[in-house]
Design a protein around this motif. Sequence first.
Motif, PDB file in Angstrom:
ATOM      1  N   UNK A 149      64.105 -53.676  45.265  1.00 15.26           N
ATOM      2  CA  UNK A 149      62.453 -53.704  44.863  1.00 15.26           C
ATOM      3  C   UNK A 149      61.772 -52.799  45.848  1.00 15.26           C
ATOM      4  N   UNK A 150      61.349 -51.715  45.646  1.00 17.07           N
ATOM      5  CA  UNK A 150      60.761 -50.800  46.541  1.00 17.07           C
ATOM      6  C   UNK A 150      59.645 -51.234  47.398  1.00 17.07           C
ATOM      7  N   UNK A 151      58.615 -52.033  46.564  1.00 20.21           N
ATOM      8  CA  UNK A 151      57.636 -52.875  47.094  1.00 20.21           C
ATOM      9  C   UNK A 151      58.085 -53.666  48.200  1.00 20.21           C
ATOM     10  N   UNK A 152      59.064 -54.721  47.671  1.00 18.57           N
ATOM     11  CA  UNK A 152      59.213 -55.844  48.484  1.00 18.57           C
ATOM     12  C   UNK A 152      60.237 -55.370  49.789  1.00 18.57           C
ATOM     13  N   UNK A 153      60.946 -54.200  49.516  1.00 18.17           N
ATOM     14  CA  UNK A 153      61.624 -53.686  50.657  1.00 18.17           C
ATOM     15  C   UNK A 153      60.675 -53.228  51.716  1.00 18.17           C
ATOM     16  N   UNK A 154      59.254 -52.450  51.288  1.00 12.39           N
ATOM     17  CA  UNK A 154      58.625 -52.028  52.303  1.00 12.39           C
ATOM     18  C   UNK A 154      57.681 -53.196  52.975  1.00 12.39           C
ATOM     19  N   UNK A 155      57.458 -54.413  52.206  1.00  8.04           N
ATOM     20  CA  UNK A 155      56.734 -55.467  52.734  1.00  8.04           C
ATOM     21  C   UNK A 155      57.790 -55.901  53.926  1.00  8.04           C
TER      22      UNK A 155
END
Length: 302
Positions: A255-261
């Motif tokens: 998940x791109x967003x979770x990866x960034x977080x």
Amino acid sequence: MVKQIGKGRYGEVWMGKWRGERVAVKVFFTTEEDSWFRETEIYQTFLMRHDNILGFIAADIKGTGSWTQLYLITDYHENGSLYDYLKSNTLDVNAVLKLAYTSVSGLCHLHTEIHGTQGKPAIAHRDLKSKNVLVKKNGTCCIADLGLAVKFNSGTNEVDIPPNLRVGTKRYMPPEVLDESLNRTYFQSFIMADMYSFGLIVWEMTRRCSSGGMVEDYQLPYYDLVPTDPSYEDMRKVVCFKKQRPAFANRWGSDECLRQIGKVMSECWAHNPASRLSALRVKKTLAKMLDSQDIKPSHSDT
């Protein structure tokens, strides 16, 4: 006083009624007078009011000769602490970003010195953990429990450290506090210690974020590496010597967003304090992520 809603090593928290409104009343044990005094003093600092810092109403000492009660009265938030909230709620990405963004906004306000005739000193929290962050009705956070906070007087270059010896919560202590290498005369070192603890809080939030139909159960940081009530030795072994950090769930990678977080939290809990992100940096990164989710932080959140 209506009913007791919490208990800690400093005393108890009650829900009270004041002028028909609900308020939170923190009642300190008399042995914790230093914490009561410190917290009262910090809340009364000029320009301290901020949406993402618990709203202060009043402080009082009540008592007769032999019996004293120290009160701290603040806004009441029925969702309770972030710790309670995460245990009973699963989140979507937007909810996680909102919780993380508003917590770091409060932290950023705390950390920032405001110059002027009646300015605000920079303040470091020193006991940041999910139990000391409260969740408001609208899904935003505010930072509470300032009894251990440290102030910096830039005029005299003095670090004002409270006299009480309680130093925070072992599980959330950064390596430099655990191995006692933190430079207490350099204020910035307290700020960087806060950022390490903040990284752990973001990890707690992210586990409760569902993606691809999956979500982890709530756990405290290092739940799988240390006992329930870890000693300094337990924490030192894991954090300082083995340099371990809480594990990422495999699904976060897809998940791109979770990866960034995940990238943000790793950069907050870096072993070397100087390479950790600042609260302002994290705030800007999360604001950008919220924007790309097409959710503008509403005016009251910024």
